[in-house]
Design an enzyme around this catalytic site. Sequence first.
Site, PDB file in Angstrom:
ATOM      1  N   SER A  16       0.868  -1.504  -0.164  1.00 49.69           N
ATOM      2  CA  SER A  16       0.219   0.161  -0.174  1.00 49.69           C
ATOM      3  C   SER A  16       0.774   0.900   0.316  1.00 49.69           C
ATOM      4  O   SER A  16       0.666   2.338  -0.590  1.00 49.69           O
ATOM      5  CB  SER A  16      -1.276  -0.197   1.018  1.00 49.69           C
ATOM      6  OG  SER A  16      -0.455  -0.094   2.501  1.00 49.69           O
ATOM      7  N   ASP A  65      -4.061  -9.535   6.404  1.00 49.67           N
ATOM      8  CA  ASP A  65      -3.090  -9.883   7.846  1.00 49.67           C
ATOM      9  C   ASP A  65      -1.801 -10.847   7.808  1.00 49.67           C
ATOM     10  O   ASP A  65      -2.389 -11.334   8.073  1.00 49.67           O
ATOM     11  CB  ASP A  65      -3.412  -9.477   9.182  1.00 49.67           C
ATOM     12  CG  ASP A  65      -2.486  -9.341  10.767  1.00 49.67           C
ATOM     13  OD1 ASP A  65      -1.220  -9.544  10.532  1.00 49.67           O
ATOM     14  OD2 ASP A  65      -2.629  -9.270  11.802  1.00 49.67           O
ATOM     15  N   VAL A  66      -0.896 -10.613   7.221  1.00 52.82           N
ATOM     16  CA  VAL A  66       0.045 -11.930   6.431  1.00 52.82           C
ATOM     17  C   VAL A  66       0.597 -12.214   8.438  1.00 52.82           C
ATOM     18  O   VAL A  66       0.683 -13.225   7.779  1.00 52.82           O
ATOM     19  CB  VAL A  66       1.750 -11.050   6.255  1.00 52.82           C
ATOM     20  CG1 VAL A  66       0.302 -11.053   4.422  1.00 52.82           C
ATOM     21  CG2 VAL A  66       2.099 -11.026   6.414  1.00 52.82           C
ATOM     22  N   ASN A  92       7.279  -8.032   1.984  1.00 55.18           N
ATOM     23  CA  ASN A  92       8.073  -6.678   1.782  1.00 55.18           C
ATOM     24  C   ASN A  92       7.079  -6.133   3.176  1.00 55.18           C
ATOM     25  O   ASN A  92       7.899  -5.443   4.155  1.00 55.18           O
ATOM     26  CB  ASN A  92       7.139  -5.816   0.693  1.00 55.18           C
ATOM     27  CG  ASN A  92       7.542  -4.091   0.910  1.00 55.18           C
ATOM     28  OD1 ASN A  92       8.265  -3.860   0.649  1.00 55.18           O
ATOM     29  ND2 ASN A  92       6.596  -3.773   1.440  1.00 55.18           N
ATOM     30  N   TYR A 157      13.846  -6.356  16.217  1.00 52.78           N
ATOM     31  CA  TYR A 157      13.691  -5.937  14.198  1.00 52.78           C
ATOM     32  C   TYR A 157      15.152  -7.014  13.280  1.00 52.78           C
ATOM     33  O   TYR A 157      14.916  -7.506  12.403  1.00 52.78           O
ATOM     34  CB  TYR A 157      13.939  -4.445  14.059  1.00 52.78           C
ATOM     35  CG  TYR A 157      13.842  -4.142  12.283  1.00 52.78           C
ATOM     36  CD1 TYR A 157      12.545  -4.322  11.491  1.00 52.78           C
ATOM     37  CD2 TYR A 157      14.897  -4.118  11.509  1.00 52.78           C
ATOM     38  CE1 TYR A 157      12.088  -3.822  10.846  1.00 52.78           C
ATOM     39  CE2 TYR A 157      14.924  -3.666  10.047  1.00 52.78           C
ATOM     40  CZ  TYR A 157      13.373  -3.620   9.826  1.00 52.78           C
ATOM     41  OH  TYR A 157      13.371  -2.749   8.343  1.00 52.78           O
ATOM     42  N   ALA A 159      16.635  -9.248  14.329  1.00 48.88           N
ATOM     43  CA  ALA A 159      17.074 -10.352  14.107  1.00 48.88           C
ATOM     44  C   ALA A 159      15.889 -11.411  13.384  1.00 48.88           C
ATOM     45  O   ALA A 159      15.927 -12.469  12.127  1.00 48.88           O
ATOM     46  CB  ALA A 159      16.023 -11.648  15.944  1.00 48.88           C
ATOM     47  N   LYS A 161      14.710  -9.843  10.680  1.00 51.60           N
ATOM     48  CA  LYS A 161      15.421  -9.469   9.196  1.00 51.60           C
ATOM     49  C   LYS A 161      17.025 -10.369   8.885  1.00 51.60           C
ATOM     50  O   LYS A 161      17.150 -11.681   7.635  1.00 51.60           O
ATOM     51  CB  LYS A 161      15.820  -8.281   9.004  1.00 51.60           C
ATOM     52  CG  LYS A 161      14.616  -7.199   9.379  1.00 51.60           C
ATOM     53  CD  LYS A 161      13.935  -7.483   8.230  1.00 51.60           C
ATOM     54  CE  LYS A 161      12.475  -6.751   7.306  1.00 51.60           C
ATOM     55  NZ  LYS A 161      11.819  -6.932   6.591  1.00 51.60           N
ATOM     56  N   ILE A 190      16.421   3.680   3.965  1.00 45.70           N
ATOM     57  CA  ILE A 190      15.468   4.565   3.212  1.00 45.70           C
ATOM     58  C   ILE A 190      13.912   5.125   3.339  1.00 45.70           C
ATOM     59  O   ILE A 190      13.396   5.419   3.901  1.00 45.70           O
ATOM     60  CB  ILE A 190      14.771   3.571   2.087  1.00 45.70           C
ATOM     61  CG1 ILE A 190      15.871   1.792   2.056  1.00 45.70           C
ATOM     62  CG2 ILE A 190      13.670   3.725   0.613  1.00 45.70           C
ATOM     63  CD1 ILE A 190      16.775   2.248   0.529  1.00 45.70           C
TER      64      ILE A 190
HETATM   65  P1  NAP Z   1       6.532   1.012   5.613  1.00 44.02           P
HETATM   66  O1  NAP Z   1       6.513   2.254   4.227  1.00 44.02           O
HETATM   67  O2  NAP Z   1       5.963   1.343   6.781  1.00 44.02           O
HETATM   68  O3  NAP Z   1       5.276   0.231   4.920  1.00 44.02           O
HETATM   69  C1  NAP Z   1       4.441  -1.068   5.959  1.00 44.02           C
HETATM   70  C2  NAP Z   1       3.625  -1.853   4.835  1.00 44.02           C
HETATM   71  O4  NAP Z   1       3.486  -2.272   5.815  1.00 44.02           O
HETATM   72  C3  NAP Z   1       2.679  -0.667   4.525  1.00 44.02           C
HETATM   73  O5  NAP Z   1       2.381  -0.994   3.605  1.00 44.02           O
HETATM   74  C4  NAP Z   1       1.300  -1.695   5.763  1.00 44.02           C
HETATM   75  O6  NAP Z   1       0.125  -2.248   5.848  1.00 44.02           O
HETATM   76  C5  NAP Z   1       2.621  -2.774   4.959  1.00 44.02           C
HETATM   77  N1  NAP Z   1       2.443  -4.090   6.917  1.00 44.02           N
HETATM   78  C6  NAP Z   1       2.255  -4.364   8.194  1.00 44.02           C
HETATM   79  N2  NAP Z   1       2.076  -5.243   9.019  1.00 44.02           N
HETATM   80  C7  NAP Z   1       1.438  -5.463   8.356  1.00 44.02           C
HETATM   81  C8  NAP Z   1       0.976  -6.802   8.257  1.00 44.02           C
HETATM   82  N3  NAP Z   1       0.311  -7.906   9.420  1.00 44.02           N
HETATM   83  N4  NAP Z   1      -0.236  -7.847   7.023  1.00 44.02           N
HETATM   84  C9  NAP Z   1       0.314  -6.916   5.926  1.00 44.02           C
HETATM   85  N5  NAP Z   1       0.565  -5.550   5.659  1.00 44.02           N
HETATM   86  C10 NAP Z   1       1.254  -4.811   6.403  1.00 44.02           C
HETATM   87  O7  NAP Z   1       7.425   0.458   5.376  1.00 44.02           O
HETATM   88  P2  NAP Z   1       9.237   0.229   4.390  1.00 44.02           P
HETATM   89  O8  NAP Z   1       9.702   1.485   4.811  1.00 44.02           O
HETATM   90  O9  NAP Z   1       8.215   0.436   3.027  1.00 44.02           O
HETATM   91  O10 NAP Z   1       9.301  -0.938   3.556  1.00 44.02           O
HETATM   92  C11 NAP Z   1       9.453  -2.150   3.243  1.00 44.02           C
HETATM   93  C12 NAP Z   1       9.877  -3.402   4.165  1.00 44.02           C
HETATM   94  O11 NAP Z   1      11.627  -2.707   3.790  1.00 44.02           O
HETATM   95  C13 NAP Z   1       9.483  -4.102   5.468  1.00 44.02           C
HETATM   96  O12 NAP Z   1       9.564  -5.585   5.388  1.00 44.02           O
HETATM   97  C14 NAP Z   1      10.305  -2.972   6.364  1.00 44.02           C
HETATM   98  O13 NAP Z   1      10.943  -3.528   6.788  1.00 44.02           O
HETATM   99  C15 NAP Z   1      11.791  -3.262   5.274  1.00 44.02           C
HETATM  100  N6  NAP Z   1      12.693  -2.187   5.164  1.00 44.02           N
HETATM  101  C16 NAP Z   1      13.115  -0.869   5.403  1.00 44.02           C
HETATM  102  C17 NAP Z   1      14.226  -0.188   5.315  1.00 44.02           C
HETATM  103  C18 NAP Z   1      13.636   1.391   5.773  1.00 44.02           C
HETATM  104  O14 NAP Z   1      15.041   2.039   5.396  1.00 44.02           O
HETATM  105  N7  NAP Z   1      13.101   2.346   5.053  1.00 44.02           N
HETATM  106  C19 NAP Z   1      15.406  -0.314   5.512  1.00 44.02           C
HETATM  107  C20 NAP Z   1      15.860  -1.891   5.569  1.00 44.02           C
HETATM  108  C21 NAP Z   1      14.450  -2.726   5.281  1.00 44.02           C
HETATM  109  P3  NAP Z   1      -0.619  -1.072   5.800  1.00 44.02           P
HETATM  110  O15 NAP Z   1       0.133   0.368   6.364  1.00 44.02           O
HETATM  111  O16 NAP Z   1      -2.296  -1.110   5.624  1.00 44.02           O
HETATM  112  O17 NAP Z   1      -0.924  -1.762   8.105  1.00 44.02           O
END
Ligand code: NAP
Length: 249
Positions: A16, A65-66, A92, A157, A159, A161, A190
């Site tokens: 989303s 909810d995954v 993701n 977190y 752990a 990842k 990011i």
């Molecule tokens: P974000 O902006 O917080 O978005 C998280 C997404 O995950 C949202 O679409 C949310 O949906 C969804 N989500 C959370 N819990 C869920 C569940 N139980 N079931 C289904 N959907 C769920 O995160 P992001 O920064 O884009 O990160 C995306 C991925 O990259 C994550 O796995 C994160 O750990 C990883 N990552 C991010 C960074 C960074 O710097 N941003 C760095 C390393 C890794 P809703 O909004 O509908 O709840």
Amino acid sequence: MSEQTLTRAAVVTGGSRGIGRAVCTALAKQGVNVVVNYCHGEAAAAETVALCKAAGSDAVAVQADVSTAAGCKALFDAAAAAFGRVDILVNNAGITRDNLILRLTEEDFDAVLDANLKGAFLCCKEAARRMVRQRYGRIVNLSSVVALRGNAGQTNYAASKAGLIGLTKSLARELASRNVTVNAVAPGFIETDMTAALPEAVRAEMAKGIPAGRAGSPEDVANAVAFFTAEQSSYLTGQVLCVDGGMAM
Ligand code: NAP
């Protein structure tokens, strides 16, 4: 069967917003139909669907909810109903519940492991069943550089990842002979809602440790995911690709 003649279909968990939205759009630009999963953000998911359609592919939003087996089953049932097949899974969806270990509760540890690691396991299980049967699949798991380097305040977190990397390599070995690849992308810092929540001082300190001198964009990460899902990447499996401006090298 030539898979290239078929329109491929993808499930992107947490599609989303943030990185997930960029992944959905990148896949749609490649002509892939997309199931945009979300948990709470119905309006944001609808916006991602509109972006995919504007890019020329079909897309549907599916609430699930995954972190629960029932949620993952419902997600894949909806994907089958929408497009008849699942060729690509991008795990993701992710959350953070940061705290130093003395203050980190069991509940916050479990919540992060359930969403980030168990959710990916459950979705992989749903996807693998279908991909093995069709002798084709691409799975990409969103890990993080903190899985490789650690990060104070993120034992839960990191752990989750790091667990995803073990899951990726083990599943890659299980599925390689069935033409199903399993890889991981490990983003650094990011610009998304997840990092916007950090205090400015922490953000500035993190930026100092990035050789590229800047934070990455969701599109930087989506390009790496799209690389792993491309037809040309069929001989790549069990890999972890850091997208981090040099942060973790
Ligand atoms: P974000 O902006 O917080 O978005 C998280 C997404 O995950 C949202 O679409 C949310 O949906 C969804 N989500 C959370 N819990 C869920 C569940 N139980 N079931 C289904 N959907 C769920 O995160 P992001 O920064 O884009 O990160 C995306 C991925 O990259 C994550 O796995 C994160 O750990 C990883 N990552 C991010 C960074 C960074 O710097 N941003 C760095 C390393 C890794 P809703 O909004 O509908 O709840």
